[in-house]
Enzyme design. Structure first.
Site, PDB file in Angstrom:
ATOM      1  N   LYS A   1       0.830  -1.205   0.000  1.00 44.65           N
ATOM      2  CA  LYS A   1       0.000   0.000   0.000  1.00 44.65           C
ATOM      3  C   LYS A   1       0.867   1.259   0.000  1.00 44.65           C
ATOM      4  O   LYS A   1       2.087   1.204   0.178  1.00 44.65           O
ATOM      5  CB  LYS A   1      -0.955  -0.011   1.195  1.00 44.65           C
ATOM      6  CG  LYS A   1      -2.055  -1.053   1.058  1.00 44.65           C
ATOM      7  CD  LYS A   1      -3.045  -0.987   2.204  1.00 44.65           C
ATOM      8  CE  LYS A   1      -4.157  -2.016   2.026  1.00 44.65           C
ATOM      9  NZ  LYS A   1      -5.112  -2.012   3.169  1.00 44.65           N
TER      10      LYS A   1
ATOM     11  N   ARG B   1      -1.773  -9.612   6.552  1.00 42.58           N
ATOM     12  CA  ARG B   1      -2.331  -9.962   5.243  1.00 42.58           C
ATOM     13  C   ARG B   1      -1.346  -9.478   4.189  1.00 42.58           C
ATOM     14  O   ARG B   1      -1.072  -8.277   4.091  1.00 42.58           O
ATOM     15  CB  ARG B   1      -3.701  -9.310   5.083  1.00 42.58           C
ATOM     16  CG  ARG B   1      -4.448  -9.644   3.794  1.00 42.58           C
ATOM     17  CD  ARG B   1      -5.849  -9.027   3.841  1.00 42.58           C
ATOM     18  NE  ARG B   1      -6.607  -9.295   2.623  1.00 42.58           N
ATOM     19  CZ  ARG B   1      -6.591  -8.514   1.549  1.00 42.58           C
ATOM     20  NH1 ARG B   1      -5.872  -7.402   1.539  1.00 42.58           N
ATOM     21  NH2 ARG B   1      -7.309  -8.831   0.473  1.00 42.58           N
TER      22      ARG B   1
END
Length: 267
Positions: free
Chosen positions: A213, A247
């Site tokens: 991200k 994750r």
């Protein structure tokens, strides 16, 4: 691995990301069922404890797809992975009750909801009816820059847990995700990560999803394909600050990061 009997706190679990979409922000989406199964099998060999399968991109500015399209993408993959990897828990990343129900019937045992059960209330009913685990993410919908980000996340978590309770979802099956990258500035993402241990007050496992991200390298001009090391850094910090699950896209590399961090933090 049975999550019901897992000794939470003994080590950090790895959740491998399997995007069954053509428009994943990380460029890792697959549509072919055989390829998706092969990727899941490799993730498990590399150390993944759970496979999280999503059929709709949630990247910024994503285009929603219908439940029918999402089902066409994920159901064959879930069914095939359940057959190939019967001991591996499968999570379905969806906000749609119809998709969730079909996925659970096909072999999934977890729901991963980016709306934290605060979207369609029927999703909580599905989870309760199938006794499923739920990953409830805090989604920063109505931004208030003056709000302490950790206070905002805790408030969102409490709302999700209240909905879960009203609909009969077992508190012991709730996993909470702060929602890194969903509506936060980079500095706020960093603050939530630094103060991650404060989220443990609600006595639920904490999942951290920051892989590739913006906060893993955009501030340095690193593109998505250059964020492996940044992802490793935030993953290690997440473990050190109390994450129970991470994750990730790069399972082999993050398995080594997590094992090293666990060895130091959890001894």
């Amino acid at each position: 691995m049975e999550l019901d009997a897992f000794p939470w706190g003994s080590r950090t679990l790895l959740v491998g990301i399997l995007n069954v979409t053509p428009d994943s922000f990380a460029g890792d989406g697959v549509i072919d069922v055989a390829q998706a199964v092969a990727m899941a099998e490799q993730m498990v060999r590399d150390g993944a404890d759970i496979i999280d399968i999503g059929g709709e991109s949630t990247r910024p500015g994503f285009n929603p797809v219908s439940a029918e399209v999402e089902l066409q993408r994920v159901l064959p993959v879930i069914e095939s992975i359940t057959e190939s990897l019967p001991q591996t828990p499968i999570s379905t990343d969806t906000t749609k009750p119809a998709v969730a129900l079909a996925a659970l019937d096909a072999g999934a045992s977890m729901l991963n909801d980016i709306n934290g059960l605060q979207g369609d209330p029927a999703l909580a009913d599905v989870a309760a009816a199938r006794d499923a685990w739920v990953i409830a993410m805090h989604n920063q919908r109505h931004r208030s820059p003056a709000t302490d980000p950790v206070v905002a996340v805790l408030s969102g978590f409490r709302a999700s847990l209240a909905i879960a309770s009203r609909h009969g979802v077992d508190h012991e099956r709730m996993i909470l995700d702060p929602g890194f990258g969903f509506g936060w500035e980079l500095s706020e993402n960093a603050e939530i990560l630094r103060r991650l241990s404060e989220l443990r007050v609600l006595r639920c496992p904490i999942l951290v999803g920051m892989s590739r991200k913006r906060m893993t390298g955009e501030q340095f001009g690193w593109g998505v394909e250059q964020r492996l090391e940044g992802s490793a850094a935030v993953t290690a910090l997440a473990v050190a600050n109390g994450a129970d699950l991470v994750r990730v896209h790069d399972v082999a590399e993050m398995t080594r990061v997590v094992r090293m961090a666990d060895d130091i933090v959890r001894q």
